[in-house]
Scaffold this motif. Structure first.
Motif, PDB file in Angstrom:
ATOM      1  N   ARG A  62     -28.541 -31.568   1.849  1.00 31.25           N
ATOM      2  CA  ARG A  62     -28.930 -30.946   0.737  1.00 31.25           C
ATOM      3  C   ARG A  62     -30.349 -31.218   0.280  1.00 31.25           C
ATOM      4  O   ARG A  62     -31.198 -30.753  -0.137  1.00 31.25           O
ATOM      5  CB  ARG A  62     -27.840 -30.684  -0.632  1.00 31.25           C
ATOM      6  CG  ARG A  62     -28.383 -29.813  -1.621  1.00 31.25           C
ATOM      7  CD  ARG A  62     -27.329 -29.442  -2.510  1.00 31.25           C
ATOM      8  NE  ARG A  62     -27.900 -28.908  -3.828  1.00 31.25           N
ATOM      9  CZ  ARG A  62     -28.428 -27.451  -3.897  1.00 31.25           C
ATOM     10  NH1 ARG A  62     -28.292 -26.930  -2.686  1.00 31.25           N
ATOM     11  NH2 ARG A  62     -28.909 -27.004  -5.110  1.00 31.25           N
ATOM     12  N   GLU A  96     -25.113 -22.033  -2.115  1.00 30.04           N
ATOM     13  CA  GLU A  96     -25.401 -23.407  -2.640  1.00 30.04           C
ATOM     14  C   GLU A  96     -24.414 -23.384  -4.001  1.00 30.04           C
ATOM     15  O   GLU A  96     -24.417 -22.614  -4.602  1.00 30.04           O
ATOM     16  CB  GLU A  96     -26.912 -23.342  -2.898  1.00 30.04           C
ATOM     17  CG  GLU A  96     -27.575 -23.419  -1.636  1.00 30.04           C
ATOM     18  CD  GLU A  96     -29.188 -23.480  -2.111  1.00 30.04           C
ATOM     19  OE1 GLU A  96     -29.857 -23.553  -0.999  1.00 30.04           O
ATOM     20  OE2 GLU A  96     -29.725 -23.444  -3.225  1.00 30.04           O
ATOM     21  N   SER A 117     -26.078 -34.833  -6.062  1.00 33.75           N
ATOM     22  CA  SER A 117     -24.963 -33.935  -5.636  1.00 33.75           C
ATOM     23  C   SER A 117     -23.769 -34.449  -5.471  1.00 33.75           C
ATOM     24  O   SER A 117     -22.516 -34.066  -5.553  1.00 33.75           O
ATOM     25  CB  SER A 117     -25.388 -33.404  -4.317  1.00 33.75           C
ATOM     26  OG  SER A 117     -26.538 -32.316  -4.447  1.00 33.75           O
ATOM     27  N   ASP A 153     -32.947 -30.148   2.433  1.00 31.92           N
ATOM     28  CA  ASP A 153     -33.313 -28.861   2.242  1.00 31.92           C
ATOM     29  C   ASP A 153     -34.140 -28.866   0.935  1.00 31.92           C
ATOM     30  O   ASP A 153     -35.033 -27.795   0.886  1.00 31.92           O
ATOM     31  CB  ASP A 153     -31.720 -28.184   2.014  1.00 31.92           C
ATOM     32  CG  ASP A 153     -32.067 -26.636   1.567  1.00 31.92           C
ATOM     33  OD1 ASP A 153     -32.514 -25.931   2.355  1.00 31.92           O
ATOM     34  OD2 ASP A 153     -31.936 -26.416   0.540  1.00 31.92           O
TER      35      ASP A 153
END
Length: 634
Positions: A428, A290, A414, A431
């Motif tokens: 993401r 990550e 992001s 997640d």
């Protein structure tokens, strides 16, 4: 599942007024397109043998001074009349949007100047402004379009100002600022979508007004000029023979009224059908692959935040934050407690660089991850805060943009700071939702904020903060709007986040019990100052400031006598605009004397590093204030 916005718009067409207005408006717009294509030749045909004839089977509305068919000319004029009115409306709406959004696009100082100019313009009648601009831009269709457009702009700008000002103060806009969004993107993605409905309603009504105004200018000879013609021009030509041939004036006049009603009724139908909205655990460790924000050069890896002599002032000498100093280390949890108005939230907003003009933030030192925030270029500061600083706001309902899906809002961080594509950023986001234990994260990411419960929204807000690699999470009253069970879940989640990634947490609360149980260290604020700084474990027995002891005494527990009224702190909190000389708590303190009323005590540390600002901190030997020393409720 259809969004509530779409269902509301569909609801417009389910009402009788909505159906009628939409049908009438569609007919006007269709006629504006097809009439010039079908009947231009008939409208232009000159027949000197049929001059000024009345209505007949051949000429339904008679003929004009050159024998041309009035009915066909009115139909063909629909295209120019409606087209120019829509163009003028577009100019007015766009200009109004830019002027109304000036505080966001230009900053507070320039925005105030623009707002003052708008307020002056609004004071003048729209027709007077249109006539003034018509003289400025000159006679003709182009000048009339600009004149009417700029005449519509002030009222639209005033509406936009009001709506934007309300939305700009909401938490999700502040979160977008922390994420580093530019002014234009902030306006386009988070502000305008939430004020779109009232703006659309008013733009639709404004189109009808523009249509009438344009016909009026053409009637006065300031608009469309011969050989071109619109409804206003035809009305002026027909008025000359009103007594002998009234149909020549009646036809264009009727067309103006019908088209104006179509726009206005449709706008009213939208307003009624849609309704005007104001625009309103165990945490998984970070995977190795990550993205991790690199530590700035020269950063003390244990230091997260260092604040010295922080002040927030507003015009008139008001200083709601006065000389606040504290520091946070990696993985440390610190709480700030105090009554409403003590400066807790403003301190956090100043650290997050969210205090806008006319507010002014000064500090001898304001460093985040070793970097002086007030000296960094805007882009660098936004990148640093956007990836390493997270904020969880008080009201979970206002923490997210209601017009965007949860997943898209998380993914925006992001996309902005990590350079991820749309799909990668959304993956993401899913997640992160899974990491904060949002069930069925992939499905939930496609939902809107109103489909989440309050506790689930707070979890998602924490997930948004974890989209980067936060070194600090500021939680501003994160459990106030939640029930007790959900409060505990949210606090446990924050604890697990802290333990998993060594994240520092600054918890702001008025509940000293919550802070005592959650935090390692407590900062007690009163009247914009830190009056005591001590370990949370020392609160029950070693608190030294009378205000801290009064807060503890005012919290009931299992040993509180049910027959006695609850204890309260006497008096009222200090008004930041009128802070008295000396200790601000003196008027409410049972130990205050002349020294307290004459000089403000400094914040000094003892041998163990505990700080207190009180001339009589040890008068009771550090014991908790007794209930007898605190006024009881009536």
């Amino acid at each position: 599942m259809p969004s509530p916005g779409k269902s509301k718009w569909a609801g417009v067409l389910r009402t009788p007024v909505g159906v009628s207005a939409a049908t009438l408006l569609a007919a006007v717009l269709l006629l504006a397109v097809v009439a010039p294509l079908l009947w231009s030749d008939e409208a232009a045909a000159v027949d000197t043998g049929q001059i000024l004839r009345g209505p007949s089977a051949e000429h339904w509305m008679g003929t004009d001074g050159l024998g041309r068919d009035v009915f066909h000319r009115v139909l063909v004029a629909t295209g120019l009349s409606v087209g120019l009115a829509l163009l003028a409306t577009a100019i007015g709406v766009l200009t109004g949007l830019l002027l109304g959004a000036a505080p966001i696009l230009l900053g507070a100082r320039a925005g105030r100047v623009v707002s003052a100019m708008v307020n002056i313009a609004v004071a003048f009648p729209g027709l007077l402004l249109a006539l003034f601009f018509a003289v400025v831009f000159g006679v003709g269709a182009s000048g009339a379009v600009l004149a009417i457009g700029f005449a519509l702009a002030p009222a639209f700008a005033r509406l936009t100002q009001t709506l934007v000002a309300k939305v700009s103060g909401l938490d999700y806009v502040a979160a977008a600022r922390i994420a580093g969004l530019g002014r234009v993107r902030l306006l386009a993605r988070h502000v305008l979508p939430n004020v779109a409905e009232p703006l659309v309603v008013n733009a639709t009504v404004a189109a009808g007004s523009a249509l009438l105004a344009f016909a009026g200018l053409s009637f006065l000879g300031l608009g469309v000029q011969a050989p071109a013609y619109d409804w206003g021009r035809l009305l002026a030509d027909g008025l000359a023979g009103l007594y002998i041939h009234p149909a020549a004036a009646l036809a264009p006049g009727t067309a103006v009224v019908v088209a104006g009603l179509a726009f206005n009724l449709f706008g009213e139908a939208i307003a009624k059908g849609v309704g005007l909205r104001s625009a309103p655990v165990v945490f998984r460790r970070r995977d190795r692959d990550e993205p991790v924000a690199p530590a700035p050069a020269g950063e003390d890896r244990r230091s997260v935040l260092a604040v010295e002599n922080l002040r927030v002032t507003f015009p008139g000498g008001t200083a709601p934050v006065r000389g606040v100093s504290f520091a946070l280390r990696r993985g440390e949890s610190v709480g700030i407690v105090g009554e409403s108005g003590s400066g807790k939230t403003l301190t956090a907003l100043a650290v997050a660089q969210l205090i806008e003009e006319p507010g002014e933030v000064t500090a001898d030192r304001l460093e985040f991850r070793g970097q002086p925030l007030h000296e960094l270029p805007d882009r660098t500061r936004q990148q640093l805060l956007g990836t390493s600083f997270a904020m969880v706001f008080q009201d979970p309902m206002t923490s997210f943009n209601p017009t965007q899906r949860i997943g898209r809002q998380l993914a925006e961080v992001s996309e902005q700071h990590h350079g991820l594509g749309r799909r990668q950023a959304l993956d993401r986001a899913i997640d992160r939702l899974q990491a904060v234990r949002v069930p069925a994260a992939a499905r939930r990411a496609k939902q809107f904020p109103h489909e989440f419960s309050g506790g689930m929204r707070q979890r998602a807000m924490i997930g948004m903060g974890m989209m980067g690699s936060p070194a600090l999470i500021v939680a501003d009253e994160p459990t106030t709007a939640l029930d007790v069970t959900v409060q505990r879940q949210v606090l446990r989640l924050l604890q697990s986040v802290r333990a998993a990634d060594d994240v520092a947490i600054l918890l702001i609360s008025h509940d000293i019990t919550v802070v005592r149980r959650f935090c390692e260290r407590v900062l007690v604020m009163y009247a914009g100052r830190i009056v005591e700084d001590l370990p949370a474990a020392d609160l029950p027995a070693r608190a030294r400031h009378p205000y801290t002891r009064a807060l503890l005494a005012a919290v009931p527990d299992m040993s509180t006598e049910l027959e006695r009224p609850l204890a309260v702190i006497p008096g009222r909190p200090v008004d930041p605009a009128r802070v008295p000389v000396g200790c601000a708590f003196a008027a409410r303190c049972p130990f205050a004397d002349e020294q307290c009323r004459g000089a403000d005590p400094p914040l000094v540390a003892d041998r163990e590093g505990r700080r207190v600002a009180c001339w009589h901190a040890d008068v009771t030997g550090g014991r908790p204030m007794m209930a007898e020393e605190v006024r009881v409720g009536e």
